[in-house]
Write a protein that holds these residues in place. Structure first.
Motif, mmCIF file in Angstrom:
data_model
loop_
_atom_site.group_PDB
_atom_site.id
_atom_site.type_symbol
_atom_site.label_atom_id
_atom_site.label_comp_id
_atom_site.label_asym_id
_atom_site.label_seq_id
_atom_site.Cartn_x
_atom_site.Cartn_y
_atom_site.Cartn_z
ATOM 1 N N LEU A 159 0.824 -1.208 0.000
ATOM 2 C CA LEU A 159 0.000 0.000 0.000
ATOM 3 C C LEU A 159 0.858 1.257 0.000
ATOM 4 C CD1 LEU A 159 -2.831 -1.040 2.483
ATOM 5 C CD2 LEU A 159 -3.028 -0.721 0.018
ATOM 6 N N ASP A 160 1.913 1.242 0.785
ATOM 7 C CA ASP A 160 2.846 2.368 0.820
ATOM 8 C C ASP A 160 3.494 2.559 -0.549
ATOM 9 O OD1 ASP A 160 4.235 4.486 1.995
ATOM 10 O OD2 ASP A 160 5.869 3.204 2.682
ATOM 11 N N ASN A 161 3.831 1.457 -1.194
ATOM 12 C CA ASN A 161 4.449 1.535 -2.522
ATOM 13 C C ASN A 161 3.512 2.177 -3.541
ATOM 14 O OD1 ASN A 161 6.617 0.211 -1.424
ATOM 15 N ND2 ASN A 161 6.140 -1.780 -2.324
ATOM 16 N N LEU A 162 2.243 1.775 -3.516
ATOM 17 C CA LEU A 162 1.287 2.320 -4.478
ATOM 18 C C LEU A 162 1.086 3.817 -4.269
ATOM 19 C CD1 LEU A 162 -1.368 -0.545 -4.525
ATOM 20 C CD2 LEU A 162 0.444 -0.082 -6.186
ATOM 21 N N ARG A 163 1.090 4.251 -3.010
ATOM 22 C CA ARG A 163 0.971 5.689 -2.738
ATOM 23 C C ARG A 163 2.183 6.449 -3.272
ATOM 24 N NH1 ARG A 163 -1.730 4.041 2.171
ATOM 25 N NH2 ARG A 163 0.262 3.819 3.243
ATOM 26 N N LYS A 164 3.353 5.872 -3.077
ATOM 27 C CA LYS A 164 4.569 6.540 -3.558
ATOM 28 C C LYS A 164 4.632 6.566 -5.079
ATOM 29 C CE LYS A 164 7.693 6.032 0.410
ATOM 30 N NZ LYS A 164 6.657 6.015 1.417
ATOM 31 N N LEU A 165 4.174 5.499 -5.729
ATOM 32 C CA LEU A 165 4.164 5.479 -7.191
ATOM 33 C C LEU A 165 3.263 6.584 -7.753
ATOM 34 C CD1 LEU A 165 3.926 1.644 -7.966
ATOM 35 C CD2 LEU A 165 5.854 3.142 -8.476
ATOM 36 N N ALA A 166 2.171 6.860 -7.054
ATOM 37 C CA ALA A 166 1.203 7.855 -7.540
ATOM 38 C C ALA A 166 1.617 9.289 -7.247
ATOM 39 C CB ALA A 166 -0.157 7.583 -6.924
ATOM 40 N N ASP A 167 2.621 9.476 -6.397
ATOM 41 C CA ASP A 167 3.015 10.818 -5.967
ATOM 42 C C ASP A 167 4.190 11.333 -6.804
ATOM 43 O OD1 ASP A 167 3.741 13.136 -4.678
ATOM 44 O OD2 ASP A 167 3.763 12.251 -2.663
ATOM 45 N N PRO A 168 3.996 12.393 -7.599
ATOM 46 C CA PRO A 168 5.092 12.935 -8.419
ATOM 47 C C PRO A 168 6.266 13.453 -7.589
ATOM 48 C CG PRO A 168 2.958 13.780 -9.142
ATOM 49 C CD PRO A 168 2.729 13.088 -7.831
ATOM 50 N N ASN A 169 6.023 13.729 -6.316
ATOM 51 C CA ASN A 169 7.107 14.229 -5.467
ATOM 52 C C ASN A 169 7.980 13.115 -4.898
ATOM 53 O OD1 ASN A 169 6.286 16.987 -5.676
ATOM 54 N ND2 ASN A 169 4.609 16.540 -4.254
ATOM 55 N N GLU A 170 7.574 11.875 -5.120
ATOM 56 C CA GLU A 170 8.362 10.732 -4.657
ATOM 57 C C GLU A 170 9.194 10.202 -5.823
ATOM 58 O OE1 GLU A 170 8.629 9.381 -1.722
ATOM 59 O OE2 GLU A 170 6.927 10.140 -0.564
ATOM 60 N N ASN A 171 10.438 9.851 -5.529
ATOM 61 C CA ASN A 171 11.258 9.226 -6.565
ATOM 62 C C ASN A 171 10.960 7.736 -6.560
ATOM 63 O OD1 ASN A 171 13.129 8.319 -8.377
ATOM 64 N ND2 ASN A 171 14.863 9.395 -7.471
ATOM 65 N N ALA A 172 9.884 7.373 -7.259
ATOM 66 C CA ALA A 172 9.441 5.983 -7.309
ATOM 67 C C ALA A 172 8.955 5.679 -8.718
ATOM 68 C CB ALA A 172 8.328 5.749 -6.291
ATOM 69 N N ALA A 173 9.831 5.088 -9.510
ATOM 70 C CA ALA A 173 9.465 4.763 -10.885
ATOM 71 C C ALA A 173 8.689 3.457 -10.961
ATOM 72 C CB ALA A 173 10.728 4.669 -11.749
ATOM 73 N N SER A 352 2.844 6.251 -20.101
ATOM 74 C CA SER A 352 2.942 6.249 -21.560
ATOM 75 C C SER A 352 2.342 7.481 -22.248
ATOM 76 C CB SER A 352 2.299 4.977 -22.131
ATOM 77 O OG SER A 352 0.925 4.912 -21.805
ATOM 78 N N PRO A 353 1.328 8.162 -21.668
ATOM 79 C CA PRO A 353 0.835 9.368 -22.360
ATOM 80 C C PRO A 353 1.919 10.421 -22.549
ATOM 81 C CG PRO A 353 -0.770 8.639 -20.749
ATOM 82 C CD PRO A 353 0.455 7.805 -20.528
ATOM 83 N N GLN A 354 2.875 10.499 -21.617
ATOM 84 C CA GLN A 354 4.021 11.421 -21.713
ATOM 85 C C GLN A 354 3.577 12.855 -21.977
ATOM 86 O OE1 GLN A 354 7.655 9.886 -23.583
ATOM 87 N NE2 GLN A 354 6.484 8.079 -24.214
ATOM 88 N N ARG A 355 2.515 13.255 -21.284
ATOM 89 C CA ARG A 355 1.999 14.614 -21.474
ATOM 90 C C ARG A 355 2.828 15.654 -20.741
ATOM 91 N NH1 ARG A 355 -2.859 11.743 -20.167
ATOM 92 N NH2 ARG A 355 -4.080 11.242 -22.039
ATOM 93 N N THR A 356 3.522 15.228 -19.703
ATOM 94 C CA THR A 356 4.321 16.162 -18.906
ATOM 95 C C THR A 356 5.782 15.731 -18.908
ATOM 96 O OG1 THR A 356 4.048 14.914 -16.842
ATOM 97 C CG2 THR A 356 2.330 16.539 -17.387
ATOM 98 N N ALA A 357 6.660 16.633 -18.476
ATOM 99 C CA ALA A 357 8.087 16.298 -18.385
ATOM 100 C C ALA A 357 8.302 15.152 -17.396
ATOM 101 C CB ALA A 357 8.879 17.523 -17.949
ATOM 102 N N TYR A 358 7.497 15.136 -16.337
ATOM 103 C CA TYR A 358 7.602 14.062 -15.340
ATOM 104 C C TYR A 358 7.270 12.710 -15.973
ATOM 105 C CZ TYR A 358 6.204 11.119 -11.380
ATOM 106 O OH TYR A 358 6.059 10.085 -10.493
#
Length: 412
Positions: A159-173, A352-358
């Motif tokens: 659950l912690d991993n999924l939250r971090k994946l969704a957060d652009p401020n986390e370095n979680a690819a 995959s949409p790659q709409r933003t630099a992030y």
């Protein structure tokens, strides 16, 4: 010393009162200026004082110098052989530290050697004593050898991993997640959870994570946990979710479900009888349970009072498969145990949409990692890498999840 202290607390005041009464009886004529010379009165007071003093001193008179050994022998346990919760936690913590020391050092070194200028890639895994973390360390080591700046981030699990994946401020690819949690997320009554699930993508199906239920010997089935005390480790949110899910599916309501303790403390709660069962979801062999080998020769024989519970697939549940824990997986397990497992999956959000630099940066990172994993997967399945890598099949079908198109693993 403990016996003397206990005696003083209980009988000391009685002795003082007895001596006082005895003294009054002896000095009664003098205290009353010779007015009271009744021998019966004086005798009665003296006898009362003697009896009080005798009652206070009797436990000391009858106490055998070896009473500690006698009292402990009366319950069948030699002196010094009991396993206290504090001693148990200390023993298991030290053993877990030994089992994961090398992994911790690698993780710290890798994180420290990933400066921002080389675009470090975060892999969110799990507790340092869990299988996620060990498997992630293997992937990090291989990636570093190929010049890919991947680093392992310790987390509280799925659950912690999924939250971090969704957060652009986390370095979680990318990160690990349990199949039962993902199934719950996709079927959640909460629209936000369902929306998050729609944005998840499967990077790589990994291995089976066995459900370990360490229970007191009086607990023989999952149903026996009704009205009893169940624990999970605070460092494993996935284990808590699975425990809640399986208990609910079996119609079992425990007296409590505690998820606030460390792994060592939770294990010791079961070993010392303060809890009835602990649920651990992790790929075998997990260091948490391997650590119990440190107690095999303890005089109190705590492992004789626990066992791994056999589990059957609950009807109507999604995200589980049958599995088995063999006697060779843990030195203290004598017979194979049928259990359940969840599938560990390597996931990412859809960049995959790659709409933003992030999103563009994340997609490039996943492309690089996908090529690396595809090339190095055969090597990861060999020693000295974790044995769970041998179960990984990039082509394994996983229903319900779209493949990630950035990493392009398994036909994505």
């Amino acid at each position: 010393m403990g016996s003397v202290t206990g005696w003083a607390a209980v009988n000391g005041p009685l002795l003082i009162v007895g001596l006082g009464v005895l003294l009054i009886g002896l000095l009664l004529p003098w205290l009353t200026a010779g007015l009271s010379t009744d021998r019966w009165l004086r005798g009665s007071v003296v006898v009362a004082g003697v009896l009080a003093c005798g009652g206070a001193l009797w436990p000391m008179v009858r106490q055998d110098p070896g009473n500690d050994a006698i009292s402990t022998a009366s319950v069948g346990t030699p002196r010094g052989s009991s396993l206290t919760p504090a001693a148990c936690v200390d023993t298991l913590s030290r053993r877990m530290g030994e089992l994961t020391a090398a992994s911790r050092l690698v993780s710290i070194a890798e994180a420290a050697s990933a400066p921002a200028r080389v675009d470090p890639i975060g892999l969110v895994s799990g507790s340092a004593t869990g299988t996620y973390h060990a498997v992630a360390d293997d992937l990090v080591a291989v990636a570093r050898q190929q010049g890919v700046p991947l680093f392992n981030r310790e987390t509280l699990g799925s659950l912690d991993n999924l939250r971090k994946l969704a957060d652009p401020n986390e370095n979680a690819a990318l990160g690990f997640a349990q199949s039962d949690i993902l199934a719950w997320l996709a079927r959640s009554d909460d629209p936000a959870n369902r929306k998050a699930a729609m944005l998840l993508r499967l990077v790589l199906p990994l291995y089976a994570e066995e459900v370990h239920v360490l229970a007191r010997t009086g607990v023989q089935t999952l149903g026996d946990l009704a009205g009893r005390r169940v624990v999970t480790a605070a460092s494993s949110q996935g284990s808590l979710h699975t425990a809640e899910n399986l208990l609910r599916a079996a119609g079992v309501v425990p007296a409590s479900l505690d998820s606030q303790q460390t792994a060592a403390a939770a294990l010791c709660s079961v070993l010392t009888g303060r809890a009835d069962a602990m649920v651990i979801v992790a790929g075998k062999p997990t260091p948490n349970l391997v650590s119990l080998d440190a107690l095999r020769d303890h005089p109190a024989r705590p492992l004789d009072s626990v066992h791994l519970l056999s589990l059957e697939l609950p009807a109507g549940t999604v995200g589980y498969e049958t599995a088995r824990i063999d006697s060779g997986d843990y030195p203290w397990v004598a017979q194979p145990v049928s259990t359940l497992a969840v599938r560990a999956l390597l996931m990412a959000f859809d960049f995959s949409p790659q709409r933003t630099a992030y999103q563009q940066r994340r997609c490039r990172q996943l492309q690089r990692l996908g090529r690396l994993i595809e090339r190095e997967l055969p090597a990861l399945g060999q020693a000295p890498h974790h044995a769970k890598w041998r179960e990984v099949d990039a082509q394994r079908p996983v229903s319900g999840w779209r493949r990630d198109t950035c990493s392009r693993l398994g036909g994505g």
